[in-house]
Design a protein around this motif. Structure first.
Motif, PDB file in Angstrom:
ATOM      1  N   ARG A 354      49.108  47.168  11.023  1.00 47.72           N
ATOM      2  CA  ARG A 354      49.552  48.527  10.810  1.00 47.72           C
ATOM      3  C   ARG A 354      50.825  48.813  11.609  1.00 47.72           C
ATOM      4  N   ARG A 355      50.853  48.327  12.835  1.00 51.01           N
ATOM      5  CA  ARG A 355      52.008  48.597  13.676  1.00 51.01           C
ATOM      6  C   ARG A 355      53.255  47.880  13.159  1.00 51.01           C
ATOM      7  N   GLN A 358      54.660  49.684  10.258  1.00 52.49           N
ATOM      8  CA  GLN A 358      55.300  50.947  10.607  1.00 52.49           C
ATOM      9  C   GLN A 358      56.612  50.748  11.348  1.00 52.49           C
ATOM     10  N   GLU A 359      56.624  49.808  12.275  1.00 55.78           N
ATOM     11  CA  GLU A 359      57.773  49.738  13.186  1.00 55.78           C
ATOM     12  C   GLU A 359      58.910  48.842  12.706  1.00 55.78           C
TER      13      GLU A 359
ATOM     14  N   TYR B  23      59.177  56.369  14.343  1.00 49.74           N
ATOM     15  CA  TYR B  23      57.728  56.483  14.173  1.00 49.74           C
ATOM     16  C   TYR B  23      57.098  57.435  15.183  1.00 49.74           C
ATOM     17  N   SER B  25      55.466  60.919  16.223  1.00 52.40           N
ATOM     18  CA  SER B  25      54.587  61.786  15.422  1.00 52.40           C
ATOM     19  C   SER B  25      55.257  63.130  15.144  1.00 52.40           C
ATOM     20  N   GLY B  96      56.910  58.954   6.522  1.00 58.07           N
ATOM     21  CA  GLY B  96      55.582  58.345   6.450  1.00 58.07           C
ATOM     22  C   GLY B  96      54.872  58.609   5.135  1.00 58.07           C
ATOM     23  N   VAL B 115      61.039  56.705   5.072  1.00 54.51           N
ATOM     24  CA  VAL B 115      61.378  56.408   6.462  1.00 54.51           C
ATOM     25  C   VAL B 115      62.745  57.034   6.768  1.00 54.51           C
ATOM     26  N   ILE B 409      56.234  48.801   1.461  1.00 53.03           N
ATOM     27  CA  ILE B 409      55.212  48.191   2.309  1.00 53.03           C
ATOM     28  C   ILE B 409      54.282  47.431   1.366  1.00 53.03           C
TER      29      ILE B 409
END
Lengths: 418, 418
Positions: A354-355, A358-359, B23, B25, B96, B115, B409
């Motif tokens: 997941r990280r 995302q990153e 990323y 929040s 996101g 993103v 993704i």
């Protein structure tokens, strides 16, 4: 001046055609695509004759075997080009789709409607099939296209363009919708780069040098395509059998393309178990391995990797290998050397998967799959005009949708602003 | 070299900040925006003091009254800037969001995720409120921003940036996310234009000269904003009372902005009934009217319009008027002279309304409403960073969504390409 005149006149014709093309029905466009496909097959001999001239000239000029192969047209390749057009005809038409419509408190109804970009300038290198692919995709998305192929393929491109443009015209497509710049002088490209009043977008496809020239000199908006320095990171928690298959696929299945892996990053915890067998297999497959010090402690026959290796897109059977202490180090390496194209992690760990997704900043980020999937057909878009490596407008594989823009349509009953 | 060093160093810091910002929040970003708003209000006196220095220097330099007014900050204007930040905090975060996710036949799950763009270079002119608006919108969309305001506002911009950047940092935003280029040398802009390794996008906001400089010289991708030569076409079937209200609103409500009308096109069939009263009303409102020959046959006091008038964005209380024989002639005129910004038709005819919407190529096309609605707030986006007049990436009002891009993704379980 003759060069500039040709480019300007053709671009002006394209602009005129684009105005009508923008609201042509899907039926007319699809019939034209099918008729272009039939004409290509019917005119096979003429195309191959023209291609022979290019191939002979290429051999005389001493072009590499790989380049000659890219240039060469066979009956099968011509059938493939025709089939490509038929596939595009079968795809849904993005033009006219209203993606969203909402009502404002004052009663205005605002909608966002997909419309063509207008006139697209394609600047590309030796493959004559790009001529057909680009013309088909641009036409289906309602755009006129000004094609500027490489001089090595000029006879092939001229024959192909004449055939498909006249088939399109007979099917009701406005004249000027598909045109080739016939002058092979490089000056033609320079003129296109600055034609802001007539071209809406430039899409360069080809080697790094061509892309750089276009990006550095164009005043017309550009969609950058191309360079892929892609990584696979094998995590400490990876299924090593899966890692092995993905690494071999990402490196060897077609090493000359932008979504092939160039550097393998391996977590230290699994390096001793994974690397000896895997690098032997790669060696057997003809891959030259260049490793960091830790890699060479495990596999002594690997040649030492230099700083330059981390930054290189080999497009060849060469692989750089680096052992890392953590996923963070892998992500730092990708951030530093990657070209934001395609990046993969192999892991069984939920949180790290997941990280990583995302990153890591790239057009495509994979968990437990080969980077080779970054491709319009593989994503289900049916066809692509290129893979964008910039962030503006489109990212990754660009299909029909990415060849359009939108406009706001607003329905009122007399609203004025207070 | 000091200029280049400042720009490079700040851009490099921005790039570093952007990596973490991407990323962060929504909660952290929103709290930062609210704290920036509070700090602005609390530091009102310091900001006004700095602004006074700019205003005084502007007066000494002989800046026009209009420019001084744009430069001037009052307690109300500072409260408005703070309120703008609170509004942005209340907007939904686009980052996101997975807009679509689909399954391929081989089991790969492919998703498209919003993103941030990364690092945005804003190049703008005198208004200090742009500093706050741009910083707030970029931050909420997860981008770092490098601000380059006009030299006239340098003291105001410096004070504002110091206040909001430090409030942001105290709230957990990485240092470097909001930075101002303090060197007022024009060379700073030239450096930004070519900083492809550190900046992802440039957004110029200001006069036509600034926009042209950026578009012509940047190698970094640009979103062009600005020029609006907008038309209202009054059809033969128009409700003339509605036409009158829309024309007066589109011209007079705020003539200095890009979505104001510059040329009125009137169908011959209603010209005699509409024009005398309407043009008298416009004259009473202080509008100078420049008409075609047919207009002047009806309203003799109008001054003659020249070819140049059709192509001019007055941004002032001046209106060009042309009588046309048909909607086709109106659309041809718009095609030839329009800048693809905002175009309107006033009609009761269903088929012509539909055709105008379809065939006119502009960021926004209106039926029976004023062109003045092309605006982020009016469309419900809450705030805008500019109005794009190009077709790539974004068109029309650009809100938070337009300050993002996407990445694919891809979830696999060992897929390799066959």
């Amino acid at each position: 001046m003759a060069v500039e005149q040709e480019v300007r006149e053709k671009a002006a014709r394209a602009r005129k055609a684009a105005r009508r093309l923008a609201y042509l029905s899907t039926g007319v466009k699809d019939r034209a695509l099918l008729s272009m496909a039939d004409s290509l097959v019917k005119s096979r001999d003429a195309i191959m004759e023209a291609n022979e001239v290019d191939v002979r000239a290429g051999r005389e000029k001493g072009l590499s075997r790989a380049l000659i192969d890219r240039l060469l047209l066979t009956p099968e390749r011509i059938e493939d080009m025709a089939e490509g057009l038929r596939t595009v005809a079968a795809l849904p038409d993005p033009v006219g789709e209203v993606e969203a419509m909402w009502l404002r408190p004052n009663g205005l109804q605002v909608g966002r409607m997909r419309v063509p970009l207008g006139v697209i300038g394609m600047i590309y290198e030796a493959r004559p099939n790009v001529t057909v692919d680009a013309a088909g995709l641009c036409l289906k998305a309602g755009n006129a296209v000004l094609l500027r192929g490489g001089s090595e393929a000029i006879n092939s491109n001229r024959a192909i363009t004449a055939i498909i443009a006249s088939a399109a015209e007979r099917s009701g497509i406005p004249a000027g919708a598909i045109q080739l710049i016939e002058n092979t002088d490089r000056e033609a490209v320079n003129v296109m780069l600055k034609l802001n009043d007539l071209l809406d977008v430039l899409i360069p496809r080809g080697g790094a040098g061509l892309i750089r020239t276009v990006v550095q000199n164009a005043t017309v908006p550009v969609i950058e395509t191309g360079v892929g320095n892609c990584h696979v990171y094998v995590d400490e928690d990876a299924d090593l059998k899966m890692a092995r298959d993905i690494v071999i696929n990402a490196k060897c299945q077609r090493p000359g393309v932008c979504n092939a892996m160039e550097t393998l990053l391996v977590h230290r915890a699994v390096a001793r178990e994974l690397l000896p067998g895997l690098l032997d297999d790669l060696k057997d497959a003809g891959v030259e391995v260049r490793g960091c010090e830790k890699t060479r402690e495990i596999v002594s026959w690997a040649t030492p990797a230099t700083e330059e290796d981390w930054a290189t897109e080999y497009l060849d059977l060469i692989l750089a290998v680096k052992v890392v202490e953590s996923m963070e180090e892998a992500m730092d390496h990708i951030y530093r050397y990657g070209t934001r194209h395609s990046e993969a992690i192999v892991t069984r760990d939920y949180a790290r998967a997941r990280r990583f997704l995302q990153e890591v900043d790239a057009a495509a980020v994979y968990v437990n799959a080969s980077t080779r999937f970054t491709d319009g057909y593989q994503y289900g878009f049916g066809a692509e005009i290129g893979i964008s490596t910039q962030k503006l407008h489109a990212r990754g594989p660009m299909g029909l949708r990415e060849l359009t823009t939108y406009k706001y349509i607003v329905f009122g009953d007399g609203q004025i602003r207070g």
